[in-house]
Write a protein that holds these residues in place. Structure first.
Motif, PDB file in Angstrom:
ATOM      1  N   ASN A 182       0.818  -1.220   0.000  1.00 50.58           N
ATOM      2  CA  ASN A 182       0.000   0.000   0.000  1.00 50.58           C
ATOM      3  C   ASN A 182       0.853   1.272   0.000  1.00 50.58           C
ATOM      4  O   ASN A 182       0.407   2.319   0.465  1.00 50.58           O
ATOM      5  N   ASP A 183       2.063   1.193  -0.507  1.00 51.85           N
ATOM      6  CA  ASP A 183       2.910   2.382  -0.643  1.00 51.85           C
ATOM      7  C   ASP A 183       3.181   3.033   0.718  1.00 51.85           C
ATOM      8  O   ASP A 183       3.145   4.247   0.857  1.00 51.85           O
ATOM      9  N   VAL A 184       3.436   2.182   1.715  1.00 53.27           N
ATOM     10  CA  VAL A 184       3.863   2.639   3.048  1.00 53.27           C
ATOM     11  C   VAL A 184       5.299   2.160   3.225  1.00 53.27           C
ATOM     12  O   VAL A 184       5.570   0.959   3.141  1.00 53.27           O
ATOM     13  N   HIS A 185       6.231   3.096   3.448  1.00 57.37           N
ATOM     14  CA  HIS A 185       7.647   2.745   3.451  1.00 57.37           C
ATOM     15  C   HIS A 185       8.333   3.200   4.734  1.00 57.37           C
ATOM     16  O   HIS A 185       8.070   4.300   5.237  1.00 57.37           O
ATOM     17  N   VAL A 186       9.233   2.358   5.234  1.00 55.73           N
ATOM     18  CA  VAL A 186      10.068   2.723   6.379  1.00 55.73           C
ATOM     19  C   VAL A 186      11.195   3.609   5.866  1.00 55.73           C
ATOM     20  O   VAL A 186      11.984   3.203   5.013  1.00 55.73           O
ATOM     21  N   ALA A 187      11.256   4.834   6.415  1.00 54.88           N
ATOM     22  CA  ALA A 187      12.319   5.762   6.010  1.00 54.88           C
ATOM     23  C   ALA A 187      13.542   5.649   6.905  1.00 54.88           C
ATOM     24  O   ALA A 187      14.630   6.093   6.535  1.00 54.88           O
ATOM     25  N   GLY A 188      13.381   5.064   8.073  1.00 59.35           N
ATOM     26  CA  GLY A 188      14.517   4.901   8.970  1.00 59.35           C
ATOM     27  C   GLY A 188      14.088   4.384  10.322  1.00 59.35           C
ATOM     28  O   GLY A 188      12.916   4.500  10.707  1.00 59.35           O
ATOM     29  N   VAL A 189      15.026   3.779  11.033  1.00 60.70           N
ATOM     30  CA  VAL A 189      14.794   3.277  12.387  1.00 60.70           C
ATOM     31  C   VAL A 189      15.437   4.239  13.364  1.00 60.70           C
ATOM     32  O   VAL A 189      16.588   4.654  13.186  1.00 60.70           O
ATOM     33  N   ILE A 190      14.706   4.610  14.404  1.00 62.49           N
ATOM     34  CA  ILE A 190      15.230   5.489  15.444  1.00 62.49           C
ATOM     35  C   ILE A 190      16.011   4.630  16.441  1.00 62.49           C
ATOM     36  O   ILE A 190      15.491   3.622  16.926  1.00 62.49           O
ATOM     37  N   HIS A 191      17.221   5.025  16.753  1.00 59.90           N
ATOM     38  CA  HIS A 191      18.054   4.255  17.676  1.00 59.90           C
ATOM     39  C   HIS A 191      17.860   4.807  19.094  1.00 59.90           C
ATOM     40  O   HIS A 191      18.410   5.841  19.457  1.00 59.90           O
ATOM     41  N   LYS A 192      17.060   4.112  19.878  1.00 58.35           N
ATOM     42  CA  LYS A 192      16.659   4.592  21.200  1.00 58.35           C
ATOM     43  C   LYS A 192      17.607   4.084  22.281  1.00 58.35           C
ATOM     44  O   LYS A 192      18.214   3.026  22.147  1.00 58.35           O
ATOM     45  N   ILE A 193      17.668   4.836  23.399  1.00 57.86           N
ATOM     46  CA  ILE A 193      18.499   4.368  24.516  1.00 57.86           C
ATOM     47  C   ILE A 193      17.780   3.310  25.336  1.00 57.86           C
ATOM     48  O   ILE A 193      18.403   2.550  26.066  1.00 57.86           O
ATOM     49  N   GLY A 194      16.457   3.258  25.247  1.00 55.85           N
ATOM     50  CA  GLY A 194      15.672   2.267  25.971  1.00 55.85           C
ATOM     51  C   GLY A 194      14.525   1.785  25.101  1.00 55.85           C
ATOM     52  O   GLY A 194      14.446   2.108  23.917  1.00 55.85           O
ATOM     53  N   TRP A 195      13.635   0.986  25.686  1.00 59.24           N
ATOM     54  CA  TRP A 195      12.516   0.411  24.923  1.00 59.24           C
ATOM     55  C   TRP A 195      13.040  -0.226  23.630  1.00 59.24           C
ATOM     56  O   TRP A 195      12.439  -0.091  22.564  1.00 59.24           O
ATOM     57  N   ARG A 196      14.145  -0.930  23.726  1.00 58.54           N
ATOM     58  CA  ARG A 196      14.831  -1.365  22.510  1.00 58.54           C
ATOM     59  C   ARG A 196      14.138  -2.507  21.780  1.00 58.54           C
ATOM     60  O   ARG A 196      14.443  -2.773  20.612  1.00 58.54           O
ATOM     61  N   GLY A 197      13.219  -3.191  22.440  1.00 64.69           N
ATOM     62  CA  GLY A 197      12.544  -4.298  21.757  1.00 64.69           C
ATOM     63  C   GLY A 197      11.417  -3.864  20.852  1.00 64.69           C
ATOM     64  O   GLY A 197      10.895  -4.668  20.074  1.00 64.69           O
ATOM     65  N   LEU A 198      10.989  -2.585  20.957  1.00 66.35           N
ATOM     66  CA  LEU A 198       9.876  -2.071  20.156  1.00 66.35           C
ATOM     67  C   LEU A 198      10.423  -1.014  19.208  1.00 66.35           C
ATOM     68  O   LEU A 198      10.857   0.051  19.651  1.00 66.35           O
ATOM     69  N   PRO A 199      10.421  -1.262  17.884  1.00 66.89           N
ATOM     70  CA  PRO A 199      11.038  -0.304  16.969  1.00 66.89           C
ATOM     71  C   PRO A 199      10.268   1.011  16.916  1.00 66.89           C
ATOM     72  O   PRO A 199       9.041   1.040  16.953  1.00 66.89           O
ATOM     73  N   SER A 200      11.003   2.094  16.824  1.00 69.99           N
ATOM     74  CA  SER A 200      10.433   3.421  16.590  1.00 69.99           C
ATOM     75  C   SER A 200      10.940   3.881  15.227  1.00 69.99           C
ATOM     76  O   SER A 200      12.145   3.865  14.981  1.00 69.99           O
ATOM     77  N   LEU A 201      10.013   4.287  14.360  1.00 69.29           N
ATOM     78  CA  LEU A 201      10.365   4.450  12.960  1.00 69.29           C
ATOM     79  C   LEU A 201       9.939   5.792  12.396  1.00 69.29           C
ATOM     80  O   LEU A 201       9.022   6.447  12.904  1.00 69.29           O
ATOM     81  N   ALA A 202      10.592   6.169  11.301  1.00 74.50           N
ATOM     82  CA  ALA A 202      10.098   7.208  10.408  1.00 74.50           C
ATOM     83  C   ALA A 202       9.416   6.510   9.235  1.00 74.50           C
ATOM     84  O   ALA A 202       9.965   5.573   8.647  1.00 74.50           O
ATOM     85  N   LEU A 203       8.198   6.938   8.914  1.00 75.18           N
ATOM     86  CA  LEU A 203       7.421   6.320   7.845  1.00 75.18           C
ATOM     87  C   LEU A 203       7.108   7.352   6.769  1.00 75.18           C
ATOM     88  O   LEU A 203       6.841   8.524   7.070  1.00 75.18           O
TER      89      LEU A 203
END
Length: 601
Positions: free
Chosen positions: A246-267
């Motif tokens: 559906n033309d939804v793309h990951v633009a990047g992964v945020i590298h967090k200091i915590g909560w590392r098991g749950l990805p935070s992303l730019a879409l």
């Protein structure tokens, strides 16, 4: 060997449910007719086992190996493929929802306390499901029947996950500046173009699809928040009997200091011009709809704060009980055996402060869950309204207190472990990293403070605030009747009256048009209100403990009740005096940081 860390105290949870909040009375409401103390116990037992035996052992491996972005998609820790179905099987996604959508209609009071174990064990693993429930609930509340079948149902079944996609790089928390576009078509959907950032769980490889509940602006919509609409945007859209990109793309992964098991992303939505989104509810009402998920998420963040402080507190407590070092201060004989560090007064000071923060915070979150149940299901309209008003007022406090004071509690856990605490071989440093996010996401503490003082307190001519003062006065009366030390009730009442006076002063400034003067010390006001509210919670706990100690027949419960009363004394005598200073500061008009100019730094 299994961990000795209980994550959360079972005795405390049972105490909150059945001695403080009277959950058995809640279960008599028609909405919860299918449940009893027995079914509540079964759900709690299952959650405790899953948390301790399955989720907790996976926490450190997931923290050490965060998600990877490879070949255009995010790959999460392999452990999640085993954890996710176990959480779905427990019923986390729809435990509180009605049978019509596959739920168990469990009181939120029960489900929230059960979730505290899951969060304490592995907050990232729980995060996928907490976000999915919130997203599915939005469609349940505001979506069409077709949307419920297409998007909500697979989320509640655990086949798809969900997210909330609000933040944009140029807007941050200022949602009035959202620029993501929604272009109408004649085919019943909109074409979406734009970018979002910090989207938790925005991509993963544990389910076949993800639905992003997204704020966007329909072309031609009015500016500001009044022009924002809500859309369901799947990563893969249904076409016939199959799912296609559906033309939804990951633009990047945020590298967090915590909560590392749950990805935070730019879409990015619509890079290729064919990202389809489906309007949820009516146009231009998206922010009002999203506030349902945001407020639920704020309470979830508050519970995360409590849970993260709780698991660290119990780790520090076990360490202090088993770590020999030094001798009593009065001892002059170096040949005597060392004592566990819990015998040292300063260590007990640090542990008691953690206990006061953790257990006072858990009581507040349980109270908010109980108010949610009453706001939705109490049998008369005035009771529902009062519960809603109190819940709305307490939400900024319930989100912020566990995050801010929880971080302090987590730092104390590191301190109790000393040099070992300051290493990555021991877990407290990881929980300290995790905790910091809770004061940032779902509205920073500063935003919560302005929401509390600028919106919630003056709303409906202060009706919610006056209801809180009435609740505190009623708690003080019950405390005196139960035999709680009169001074404690008097101090809580006095602090609530000081809060009343400073509130009238600040709201008065706002009514005269001095909004800047009203809100200048909103962060201090939030601190003040939080301190009073947790004092109120500790007075309630002390009252129930006093009653339990008087009627209880099990000698093994005596230390528990004594500990509750000691912690109540600690908070009320050592923390409530801060209310006087904070009141004076809020009333003083002190303007140093308002006067400070950017180029003076």
């Amino acid at each position: 060997m299994p961990s000795q860390n209980p994550l959360v105290s079972d005795r405390l949870v049972d105490f909150l449910l059945f001695e403080v909040l009277d959950t058995e009375a809640l279960l008599t409401l028609p909405a919860f007719a299918d449940h009893s103390r027995e079914t509540v116990g079964l759900y709690l037992s299952a959650a405790r086992r899953l948390a301790r035996e399955v989720l907790f052992p996976a926490y450190k491996p997931m923290d050490e190996a965060p998600p990877r972005f490879e070949d255009g998609r995010v790959h999460v820790h392999p452990a999640m493929r085993a954890l996710y179905p176990r959480l779905v099987e427990l019923g986390v996604l729809n435990a509180t929802r009605p049978p019509e959508v596959g739920g168990q209609k469990l009181p939120l009071t029960v489900a929230a306390l059960a979730s505290s174990y899951l969060m304490a064990a592995n907050l990232s693993a729980y995060g996928y499901l907490g976000l999915t429930t919130g997203a599915a609930r939005l469609i349940e509340s505001f979506g069409s029947d077709a949307m419920k079948e297409q998007f909500m149902a697979p989320m509640y079944r655990g086949e798809w996950t969900g997210t909330m996609a609000l933040t944009e790089p140029q807007a941050g928390s200022s949602l009035s500046d959202v620029k993501t576009r929604a272009i109408p078509t004649d085919e019943g959907h909109y074409l979406i173009r734009g970018s979002k950032i910090f989207i938790s769980g925005g991509d993963q490889d544990i389910t076949e699809n993800i639905v992003h509940l997204t704020l966007a602006r329909i072309d031609g919509a009015p500016p500001g928040t009044k022009g924002i609409s809500l859309f369901a945007i799947p990563k893969l859209r249904p076409e016939g009997d199959r799912l296609v990109p559906n033309d939804v793309h990951v633009a990047g992964v945020i590298h967090k200091i915590g909560w590392r098991g749950l990805p935070s992303l730019a879409l990015n939505f619509g890079e290729e011009g064919h990202c389809r989104g489906w309007l949820v509810g009516e146009p231009h009402r998206g922010l009002s709809y999203m506030f349902q998920m945001m407020n639920e998420a704020r309470l979830m963040v508050g519970m995360n704060g409590v849970a993260t402080a709780s698991v660290a507190f119990h780790e520090a407590l076990e360490y202090a009980r088993t770590r020999p070092q030094g001798r009593p201060a009065a001892s002059k004989d170096p040949s005597l055996p060392q004592v566990p560090i819990v015998e040292h007064t300063d260590v007990r000071r640090m542990l008691l402060r953690q206990k006061a923060i953790v257990e006072g915070g858990l009581a507040l979150l349980a109270t908010c869950a109980h108010l949610t149940d009453l706001a939705e299901h109490a049998e008369d309209a005035p009771a529902r309204r009062r519960a809603f008003l109190l819940l709305d007022l307490l939400t900024p406090i319930a989100k912020s207190f566990p995050a801010e004071k929880g971080f302090e509690a987590n730092a104390l856990s590191v301190q109790v472990l000393g040099g070992y605490g300051y290493t990555s071989e021991y877990l407290p440093e990881a929980w300290l990293r995790d905790q910091k996010l809770n004061s940032i996401h779902e509205g920073t503490t500063g935003i919560q403070s302005m929401d509390l003082l600028g919106r919630k307190v003056p709303a409906a001519n202060g009706e919610a605030f006056m209801a809180l003062l009435e609740e505190i006065a009623a708690s003080a009366a019950r405390a005196r009747a139960a035999g709680v030390e009169p001074e404690l009730a008097q101090r809580v009442e006095g602090a609530s009256m000081a809060m009343r006076e400073v509130t009238l002063h600040l709201v008065g400034l706002g009514q005269k048009g001095d909004v800047e003067g009203m809100l200048r010390h909103s962060a201090h006001y939030l601190d003040l209100a939080s301190t009073v509210v947790i004092g109120w919670q500790w007075l309630n706990l002390a009252t129930a403990a006093r009653a339990g100690a008087a009627s209880n027949v099990r000698p093994t419960d005596a230390p528990f009740y004594e500990g509750i009363q000691c912690a109540a004394q600690y908070w009320i005598r050592t923390e409530l005096p801060r209310v006087g200073h904070l009141s004076q500061l809020c009333r003083s008009g002190e303007d140093s940081y308002a006067r400070m100019q950017p180029d003076w730094f």
